[in-house]
Structures are given as C-alpha cells and as structure tokens.
Design a protein around this motif. Structure first.
Motif, PDB file in Angstrom:
ATOM      1  N   SER A 164       0.825  -1.206   0.000  1.00  0.00           N
ATOM      2  CA  SER A 164       0.000   0.000   0.000  1.00  0.00           C
ATOM      3  C   SER A 164       0.852   1.245   0.000  1.00  0.00           C
ATOM      4  N   GLN A 165       1.987   1.205   0.739  1.00  0.00           N
ATOM      5  CA  GLN A 165       2.848   2.390   0.744  1.00  0.00           C
ATOM      6  C   GLN A 165       3.369   2.678  -0.665  1.00  0.00           C
ATOM      7  N   ASN A 166       3.750   1.612  -1.372  1.00  0.00           N
ATOM      8  CA  ASN A 166       4.236   1.807  -2.740  1.00  0.00           C
ATOM      9  C   ASN A 166       3.136   2.331  -3.646  1.00  0.00           C
ATOM     10  N   ASP A 167       1.957   1.777  -3.501  1.00  0.00           N
ATOM     11  CA  ASP A 167       0.864   2.096  -4.421  1.00  0.00           C
ATOM     12  C   ASP A 167       0.392   3.527  -4.332  1.00  0.00           C
ATOM     13  N   THR A 168       0.432   4.093  -3.155  1.00  0.00           N
ATOM     14  CA  THR A 168      -0.081   5.456  -3.047  1.00  0.00           C
ATOM     15  C   THR A 168       0.747   6.408  -3.881  1.00  0.00           C
ATOM     16  N   LEU A 169       1.978   6.048  -4.160  1.00  0.00           N
ATOM     17  CA  LEU A 169       2.820   6.967  -4.913  1.00  0.00           C
ATOM     18  C   LEU A 169       2.855   6.663  -6.402  1.00  0.00           C
ATOM     19  N   THR A 170       2.330   5.504  -6.799  1.00  0.00           N
ATOM     20  CA  THR A 170       2.394   5.171  -8.223  1.00  0.00           C
ATOM     21  C   THR A 170       1.010   5.219  -8.834  1.00  0.00           C
ATOM     22  N   PRO A 171       0.944   5.606 -10.102  1.00  0.00           N
ATOM     23  CA  PRO A 171      -0.359   5.619 -10.747  1.00  0.00           C
ATOM     24  C   PRO A 171      -0.872   4.198 -10.923  1.00  0.00           C
ATOM     25  N   PRO A 172      -2.206   4.051 -11.008  1.00  0.00           N
ATOM     26  CA  PRO A 172      -2.742   2.703 -11.117  1.00  0.00           C
ATOM     27  C   PRO A 172      -2.272   2.022 -12.396  1.00  0.00           C
ATOM     28  N   LEU A 173      -2.006   0.743 -12.287  1.00  0.00           N
ATOM     29  CA  LEU A 173      -1.545  -0.001 -13.457  1.00  0.00           C
ATOM     30  C   LEU A 173      -2.751  -0.499 -14.234  1.00  0.00           C
TER      31      LEU A 173
ATOM     32  N   ALA B 245      -3.420  10.967  -5.257  1.00  0.00           N
ATOM     33  CA  ALA B 245      -1.998  11.214  -5.460  1.00  0.00           C
ATOM     34  C   ALA B 245      -1.538  10.430  -6.678  1.00  0.00           C
ATOM     35  N   GLY B 246      -0.704  11.060  -7.478  1.00  0.00           N
ATOM     36  CA  GLY B 246      -0.160  10.349  -8.626  1.00  0.00           C
ATOM     37  C   GLY B 246      -0.931  10.554  -9.912  1.00  0.00           C
TER      38      GLY B 246
ATOM     39  N   GLN C  46     -21.928  10.173 -11.428  1.00  0.00           N
ATOM     40  CA  GLN C  46     -21.563  10.019 -12.836  1.00  0.00           C
ATOM     41  C   GLN C  46     -20.128  10.491 -13.089  1.00  0.00           C
ATOM     42  N   ILE C  47     -19.766  11.582 -12.415  1.00  0.00           N
ATOM     43  CA  ILE C  47     -18.395  12.087 -12.584  1.00  0.00           C
ATOM     44  C   ILE C  47     -17.408  11.056 -12.056  1.00  0.00           C
ATOM     45  N   ILE C  48     -17.695  10.541 -10.859  1.00  0.00           N
ATOM     46  CA  ILE C  48     -16.772   9.569 -10.258  1.00  0.00           C
ATOM     47  C   ILE C  48     -16.631   8.342 -11.162  1.00  0.00           C
ATOM     48  N   ASN C  49     -17.776   7.868 -11.637  1.00  0.00           N
ATOM     49  CA  ASN C  49     -17.719   6.660 -12.467  1.00  0.00           C
ATOM     50  C   ASN C  49     -17.026   6.914 -13.792  1.00  0.00           C
ATOM     51  N   THR C  50     -17.335   8.093 -14.396  1.00  0.00           N
ATOM     52  CA  THR C  50     -16.702   8.407 -15.679  1.00  0.00           C
ATOM     53  C   THR C  50     -15.192   8.479 -15.518  1.00  0.00           C
ATOM     54  N   LEU C  51     -14.752   9.205 -14.502  1.00  0.00           N
ATOM     55  CA  LEU C  51     -13.309   9.339 -14.313  1.00  0.00           C
ATOM     56  C   LEU C  51     -12.681   7.974 -14.032  1.00  0.00           C
ATOM     57  N   LYS C  52     -13.437   7.186 -13.304  1.00  0.00           N
ATOM     58  CA  LYS C  52     -12.917   5.871 -12.955  1.00  0.00           C
ATOM     59  C   LYS C  52     -12.714   5.025 -14.222  1.00  0.00           C
ATOM     60  N   ASN C  53     -13.611   5.224 -15.195  1.00  0.00           N
ATOM     61  CA  ASN C  53     -13.452   4.486 -16.446  1.00  0.00           C
ATOM     62  C   ASN C  53     -12.139   4.815 -17.131  1.00  0.00           C
ATOM     63  N   TYR C  54     -11.636   6.016 -16.852  1.00  0.00           N
ATOM     64  CA  TYR C  54     -10.353   6.403 -17.445  1.00  0.00           C
ATOM     65  C   TYR C  54      -9.217   6.229 -16.441  1.00  0.00           C
ATOM     66  N   ASP C  55      -9.439   5.435 -15.434  1.00  0.00           N
ATOM     67  CA  ASP C  55      -8.429   5.165 -14.411  1.00  0.00           C
ATOM     68  C   ASP C  55      -7.999   6.415 -13.664  1.00  0.00           C
ATOM     69  N   ILE C  56      -8.929   7.319 -13.488  1.00  0.00           N
ATOM     70  CA  ILE C  56      -8.588   8.525 -12.726  1.00  0.00           C
ATOM     71  C   ILE C  56      -9.273   8.420 -11.364  1.00  0.00           C
ATOM     72  N   ASN C  57      -8.456   8.387 -10.339  1.00  0.00           N
ATOM     73  CA  ASN C  57      -9.009   8.216  -9.000  1.00  0.00           C
ATOM     74  C   ASN C  57      -9.141   9.553  -8.285  1.00  0.00           C
ATOM     75  N   ILE C  58     -10.097   9.597  -7.404  1.00  0.00           N
ATOM     76  CA  ILE C  58     -10.436  10.865  -6.746  1.00  0.00           C
ATOM     77  C   ILE C  58     -10.293  10.725  -5.240  1.00  0.00           C
ATOM     78  N   GLN C  59      -9.807  11.792  -4.601  1.00  0.00           N
ATOM     79  CA  GLN C  59      -9.742  11.775  -3.132  1.00  0.00           C
ATOM     80  C   GLN C  59     -10.991  12.370  -2.523  1.00  0.00           C
ATOM     81  N   LYS C  60     -11.434  13.458  -3.149  1.00  0.00           N
ATOM     82  CA  LYS C  60     -12.527  14.215  -2.556  1.00  0.00           C
ATOM     83  C   LYS C  60     -13.263  14.959  -3.667  1.00  0.00           C
TER      84      LYS C  60
END
Ligand SMILES: Nc1ncnc2c1ncn2[C@@H]1O[C@H](COP(=O)(O)OP(=O)(O)OP(=O)(O)O)[C@@H](O)[C@H]1O
Length: 849
Positions: free
Chosen positions: A219-228, A422-423, A390-404
């Motif tokens: 988990s420590q590694n993952d927070t700094l790297t973009p999702p694969l 992050a990332g 819808q925004i969260i899901n759409t962004l998620k489809n493009y592998d874009i994660n959201i904090q808030k």
C-alpha cells in the motif's frame, strides 16, 4: 434582444378594445396590482396570522369551557351577546378555533398561521422573503400528515388532536390497513420526509482488519504510483461485482485487498469513501430597496456662481491635424463674472459641485426594475448526487481516481471540484476533456484543469433548473450601493453566487462577443443601466454607436442628460459609418484636448484633475472645466470594420491605448469574433473581454485566448477574462421594458439644453480640392503670414488664438499660406514647417506677390 422590438411596437387598439367594460376591467386590474392594495392585503394577512395564533393558543386552555357554548349557540353563537366565552379573542376566537381544531385539522391547524404569515410578510415588504409555493406545499402536507397522525396516535382522547378531518382519514386507514399497517405507513411517511429533507449519512460500522506486513508495504508503494492497467485477475474481480476504490490510501488504511496496484472493495463501499461536500455560500447582503446612489448635493447658498452646463465650442478639426494645432474654446461654468478678481478670492469659495448643473436630478429607483423568477438558487440533492456519481464513475473508467469531491451550485451551472488521488496527472484529465464531457452527456460541460491557484480540477455541469439573475438584485446589493468605484458596473453572478461588480474605469476598456441571441444586448444594457443608477448626468456621457439601428435606440430619451454627439448632428445615436469615423476622430481630439488640460493642470489623470477643479484650483477662464467620464459603446463592431476598416480601427486603437487616463472608456461588442474583426491591434488594447456563447472553439480563442466559450449554454451564460483570470458568470438580466422605464424616468426630468458636444472634426478629404486662387486670398492673409513667420510655427491653432479666428477661417488661411509657399504641407501631429525664415524675406515675398 429579439424581444425588444416586439415590446416597443404597440398595435393600434381596435374598436372592441375600447368597450367601456373592458376599460373597467383594466382599471380593476391596475387597482388590484397597485402596490398599495397589495400592501394592505399583506397587512391583513399578517393580522390574520396573529389573530389565529392567539385564538388557537387560547383554545388549548379554554376549549373545555367554550366547546359546550359553541355547540349550544349553533349558528347564532357569533351573534348571541349573552354567551360569555373564555377564549382571549372572544366569541369569534372561540368559534374560529373550534371550527379549525374540532371540525378541521386539530393541532395541525397551526400550519395555517404560517401560511398567512408568509403571504402577509411577502406582500407587505414587497419582497420574496419566503417562497410561497413551497410554503403552500408544506402547509398542505403538514395539515394532512399531522392531523391524521395525531388523530391516530391520540386514540379516543376528548381533545380534538387531529380534528374531524384527521379522525376521518385515520379511521378509514385503520379499517383499510389495520392498526399496525396505519402506524407503519405514518412512521414511514415521517422517516421518508426526514431522509429526503436532511439526507443523513448512515455509516455502517467497519470492522478493522489488521493488514498483513505484505499488504502494508504494497500500500505504501501504491499510493505513490499511478494505477496499473487491469490484468485478467482484476477483470475477473470487476466482473464479479467488486469495483475500484477511489482513494487507495484510505483503502490501505482499512486493510482492503489489492491486486496489481489496484485496490478492490465491495461495490457499496466505494461512493461512501469519497467525501462529497456541497458548498453553500451565504447570499450577499442586500441593501435597502431604494438607495440614493449618491447624496443629494446641498443647495449652494450663494448664487454668485450661477452654474451653467458646460458647452464645448471646439472648432472643426482636420484629420491628422497636430495636437498643438487643436484649438479649444471652452465656455464653461465660469468661476465668476469678473474672473481676474475672483481668481484671487478662490480660497473663500465653497468647493465646486458638478451635480448642481442639474440640482433637482433624481437617480432612478429600484422600483423601476423587476425581479425575474424565484431568484433563489435551487439545489436539487438528487441531481447533485447523480452528477457526482456520474463524474466519479466516468473518471474511474479512465483510471482517474479521486480523493474528494465538492459541489458549488451556481445560478446556471454547478461546479464539481475534484481533488485527484496522489499520482494522477492533471494533464491526463485535461486531455480527456472531450471524452469526459461526452460521458457526462450534458451540454455545456467545461473542465478546468487545474483551477488556477487551487490544484484541484473543476467540472462545470449545467443545472437542470436555472436561476435568472435579476439586475435589481445586483443593483440593490451592498457591493454595488457602497463602493467607491469611478464607473461601477454590475455584470452578473459568479458560480459561488458572489456578485460580480467591477470598475469599468479600471478595466479600462471592454470587448464583448457572442453569437446572436446569446445575451450580448442584455449584457450591454446591464452595463449601461448600472452606470445610469450610479452616475449623475454631469459626471458621465455616453457616445452610442449602433449600426444595427435598433439596439441602442432605447437610450434616445436621455440625450439631454447622458449622451454626447457631434456638433450640428440631429441624432445622438450614431448609426451611419461615415459619422462613426468622424465621431471616433472627434473623440481622439477630445482626448488630446483633455491631455492638454491635464498637462496644464499638472495632473496625471482625470481623477486628480477633477479633484483639483472641484477645489477651484483651476481657472475656467483658461479653458479648465469639470470633465465627465465618456463611455463609447459600439454595438456591432463587425459591420463597421467590414465597411470602414482601418479608418475605424486606427482611432479605436489610439483611444484604447491612451484614453484611459483622461476618462474615456470603450465598450465594443460584436457578433462575429473572427480575427479579421478583432484584429491584433484591437485585441492588444482590450485586456478585459467578455464572451457569451460562440459557435466554435476558434471564436472562443479569438476573443478570450482560451477555449470554453463554445461550451457555454446561452441566455447570459458568459466567461469574462479580467485581471488575467477567466471567470464564468451568469449575466444579470434586465428586460427592454425595464430599460425603457429607467430611460423614461431620466428623460422626463429637466436636462441640459442639448447633448454634450464633442469637438468638431472635419475630414481632410472634404477640405481637399479647394485650390487657392491668389486673387481670392483672405484679407487676413498677410497678417497671418507675418504671425507665422515671426513665431516660426506653422500652427492653425496659433492663428486662431492670436487672431481670434474660428477654426474654418484659420484652416483656410493655413491652406492659402501653404499654396503660396509660406508654410510646408501638413505634417500630421507636428506643426507645419515654415518655409520663409525671416520677416525681411517675407516682406519681399509679399510685395512680389
Ligand atoms: N442574462 C440573461 N438571463 C436570462 N435570459 C437571458 C439573459 N440574456 C439573454 N437572455 C435571453 O436571451 C434572449 C436573447 O438575448 P439578447 O437579445 O441579449 O441576445 P443578443 O446576443 O444580443 O442577440 P442579437 O445579437 O441577435 O441581438 C433574451 O431575449 C432573453 O430571453
């Protein structure tokens, strides 16, 4: 402004219209609509609310004593003087409360007080203090729900908790659903309402799992790297219903399972993990409804300085004539009859008050304007929730994660502000702009990545229900009524509902563009009306250019108060291209003249100059005068540039470069924001620009140097580029009939004898071809030649000043001197060269002529 022509045209009434009963109807209508009638009705409603409240409250304590008497009195109860009741409001109070409580809705009858109170307050104060439609809804539902619930839960109490209506419905429900069914329905109704209204968050308590050491380090590694990218395993997980967790840090904290850098959680948990704030901004304070924008000046005690409207009598000026050549004769509010003497006495004198020119002038009141629509911004929780997901899901489809994610609801659009995980690179989101907009499938989505100075990403989504921003609201706001701007203009509301009110003087010029029908004319009217509400006719003049001939004609009525025109012109509103060129050049001359005045006064700008003049430190006998601001408005610039090109562009560019300090400001609007219309020269000199909806991204770039205006949704939705920031606004709406009310109000007051006169400009072309015949020379020719040679300055204004000539004659003399070879040709901004160097040489020349 499609509606304005319609509104102004009034069809001739036919015979049927004039029937007496029709007239009567009209009178009744006006009587009912009269402000005073409505106020009286409001006061009655308020009293009724108070009456009912006291009667009901008293009933709670006296019902036992009075009930019997009401029954016995029957229909004569109200008139039976021998019946004494305990209710504080006597027999009427006892009867009314009995009627509503016993025969009606029981305790729920109190809702009626609120209804009358809301109606009364709105009518009496002539403001939408409360939303009536919403209140009626609440009252109806409340009456029904509470009367039934109270009747049901109070059982067979002798007090009419739910009244006859409540009892009847509750009995019917019990027979239909049974006691338990009815209780369940009533409780469900209450809970459903509570959830709908307050949307409480029900958190399922989480059972903390201790993460394994492996999971921790992953988990420590993952927070700094973009999702694969998702591998087969993950696809399996996704297909099985598990979904991506948006915030990986949070996930790892909760010890949740990850695969190949992607954290997986059961579907239900995902949306809860992203905090969603709805940001509500307090509406701005609203000032009293009829502010006097500026205090009425005290009447001047001594009539020593009889103040007269300034009349600029400037002689005609040739095109390209040097500034020094421009003579200025100004007959202006004299300091006193005997100026020499008075100049000494200046320190005794009270400060000069320009508004005394029209001392009885009344500023237009806010009652001339209308409130459009409900004004209150409507937040639909369901819509917000849906868009968020819808925004969260759409962004998620493009592998874009959201904090808030947070939402700010504006009048036309809602801004969803996203803090990416992050990332996540912002440029990725920017690149996906079109795809995201497509997925969100709504017109007018604008992505701001990042929001300047915030590092967050903004997604603007149009609201289903849009709110009109009334001009009246902006003009009554604290920010408009109490500011010390020189030229305050109320343009609209920002997304966070803040009023956007700025100083045109600091802009200092404004370029406006937008496709037809998107709100440009309304925007222009909003600006002009703002200025009319704040400025006295002595402080501001408009030069109105309207090639379309219809847009600005409304302002014709204020010609003697606020308009400026060329001498000898009939119409103050300029529609003819040739006259536009002359007017622009006349404005350039006015600018040059003003610079001369500023220079002589040792001041840097109009503000300092006017302050000095007000303190009577400048002598009107030397041409000084109080300088009003001049605002040039061109409604359709494209037409002008197409027909006159450089002849229009050059004076505009010159004014835009230089006129700010002398109080001349430009507002230029166009339907066609293409590069051949808004040229580099024009653009470079107009730092403040407004774009309403345009048809293409290229147009948006031409006007704003950025895309976005093509995604606006019309009807006053706009982007303003000002002070290096791009802000989305909902333009204030002021309808043509409202503008007419304002201009009529001003126009019906005493004004100046004529419009403010600009200096005269004579096109050089008009003077050409008039060849000089030596036999036909001016009788003053020799005197003029001597003067020019003695001074060695070939200046027309020198001739005017020294020989006390009008411009035309001095100009003609200069032409003759040129033809005779005494002076050289016109050198534009410089004085002509004097070809004869000594007086002796001149005398010889004259004798040989
Ligand atoms: N700020 C606004 N709020 C609400 N509605 C607006 C607003 N501005 C414009 N509208 C609506 O859009 C219509 C067209 O606006 P407007 O006349 O200003 O367009 P325009 O761009 O000047 O068009 P044209 O160039 O053809 O004159 C108005 O009649 C009005 O119904």
């Amino acid at each position: 402004m499609a509606n304005k022509a319609k509104t102004r045209k009034k069809s001739r009434p036919d015979a049927v219209d004039l029937r007496p009963d029709k007239e009567e109807q009209v009178e009744m209508k006006t009587l009912v609509k009269d402000e005073r009638t409505l106020k009286i009705i409001g006061a009655v409603c308020l009293l009724l609310a108070i009456f009912l409240f006291i009667a009901f409250s008293s009933y709670l304590f006296t019902w036992k004593a009075d009930q019997d008497k009401v029954f016995r009195g029957g229909s004569y109860f109200l008139f039976a003087e021998d019946i004494k009741v305990a209710n504080l409001l006597g027999r009427l109070g006892a009867w009314v409360s009995h009627f509503f409580f016993y025969k009606g809705f029981g305790l729920a009858s109190y809702f009626l007080c609120s209804l009358f109170f809301v109606l009364g307050a709105n009518l009496l104060f002539r403001k939408k203090l409360f939303r009536v439609s919403r209140n009626i809804r609440y009252v109806l539902v409340g009456l029904l729900y509470f009367s039934v619930s109270l009747a049901f839960f109070s059982g067979s109490s002798s007090f009419a908790w739910g009244g006859a209506v409540g009892n009847m419905i509750s009995k019917w429900m019990t027979s239909f659903l049974g006691t338990i069914g009815t209780a369940a329905i009533l409780l469900l109704g209450g809970i459903a309402y509570f959830i709908w209204r307050f949307n409480p968050q029900f958190d399922v308590p989480k059972i903390p799992k201790l993460p394994t050491r492996n999971q921790q380090s992953e988990s420590q590694n993952d927070t700094l790297t973009p999702p694969l990218p998702v591998d087969e395993d993950e696809e399996e997980v996704e297909n099985s219903g598990a979904r991506l967790l948006v915030d990986e840090t949070l996930a790892s904290k909760n010890g949740l399972k990850k695969k190949g850098g992607i954290v997986v959680v059961p579907p239900a948990e995902e949306e809860e993990m992203i905090p969603f704030d709805i940001i509500e901004k307090e509406e701005e304070l609203v000032a009293e409804i009829t502010p006097e924008p500026e205090p009425e000046p005290e009447p001047e005690p001594e009539p020593v300085h009889e103040v007269k409207p300034p009349v600029v009598i400037a002689p005609p000026v040739k095109k390209n004539q040097p500034v020094e050549d421009l003579p200025l004769e100004i007959k202006s509010q004299p300091l006193s009859e005997e100026s020499e003497e008075d100049a000494v006495k200046v320190d005794e004198l009270p400060p000069y008050e320009p508004t005394l020119d029209l001392r009885d002038y009344k500023y237009p009141g806010l009652d001339l304007l209308e409130t459009h629509g409900s004004e209150k911004i409507v937040q639909d929780p369901a819509e917000l929730e849906m868009n968020k997901n819808q925004i969260i899901n759409t962004l998620k489809n493009y592998d874009i994660n959201i904090q808030k994610i947070s939402a700010t609801v504006g009048p036309t659009v809602t801004l969803y502000e996203i803090v990416p995980a992050a990332g996540v690179r912002i440029s990725r989101i920017k690149n996906l702009e079109d795809d995201i907009a497509l997925s969100l499938a709504a017109l007018g989505i604008r992505i701001i990545a990042p929001i300047p100075g915030k590092g967050t990403i903004g997604i603007e989504v149009p609201n289903v229900k849009k709110t009109v921003v009334s001009m009246k609201t902006l003009l009554s706001s604290e920010k408009f009524t109490h500011n010390n701007f020189s030229l305050p203009i109320a343009i609209g509301k920002k997304i966070d509902n803040e009023n956007f009110i700025v100083d045109l003087a600091s802009m200092p010029h404004l370029l406006m563009a937008g496709a037809t029908g998107q709100g440009k004319s309304v925007g222009l009217n909003a600006i002009l009306v703002s200025l009319l509400y704040k400025k006295h006719p002595s402080q501001l003049k408009f030069v109105l250019v309207d090639p379309k001939k219809v847009e600005l004609s409304i302002y014709r009525t204020i010609e003697h108060h606020f308009l400026a025109k060329l001498p000898g012109e009939e119409e103050a509103i300029i529609t003819d291209t040739k006259k536009v060129i002359n007017t622009l050049n006349a404005l350039c001359i006015e600018m040059d003249n003003r610079y001369d005045l500023l220079k002589e006064a040792g001041t840097r700008n109009i503000k300092e100059y006017n302050e000095k003049f007000i303190k009577r430190r400048l002598n009107p006998q030397k041409g000084h005068q109080f300088l009003p601001f001049i605002v040039l408005v061109i409604d359709e610039f494209a037409d002008l540039i197409m027909t006159a090109g450089k002849e229009v562009e050059m004076p505009i560019a010159r004014l835009a470069q230089l006129a700010r300090a002398v109080g001349i400001h430009l507002i230029i609007a166009t339907q066609r924001p293409s590069v051949n219309i808004i040229t580099g020269t024009i653009k470079a000199n107009f730092p403040a620009r407004i774009a309403f909806k345009v048809s293409s991204k290229i147009d948006s770039r031409t006007i704003l140097d950025a895309g976005g205006a093509e995604q606006l949704i019309g009807k006053g939705d706009m982007l303003i580029s000002y002070n290096g920031e791009l802000t989305r606004l909902q333009c204030a709406f002021v309808d043509t009939p409202e503008v007419e009310e304002v201009t009529d109000f001003i126009g019906n007051q005493r004004g100046y004898p004529q419009a403010f006169l600009l200096p005269e400009y004579v096109d050089e072309k008009d003077m050409e071809g008039k060849d000089f015949d030596l036999g036909d020379k001016d009788p003053l020719f020799e005197e003029a030649a001597r003067l020019i040679v003695a001074n060695q300055i070939g200046s027309t204004s020198l001739l005017q000043r020294r020989m006390k000539l009008g411009y035309n004659r001095a100009g003609r003399l200069m032409d003759q001197l040129e033809a005779a070879g005494v002076v050289g040709p016109n050198l534009g901004s410089k004085a002509r060269e004097v070809l004869i160097k000594t007086e002796h040489e001149l005398e010889e020349f004259l004798t040989n002529m």
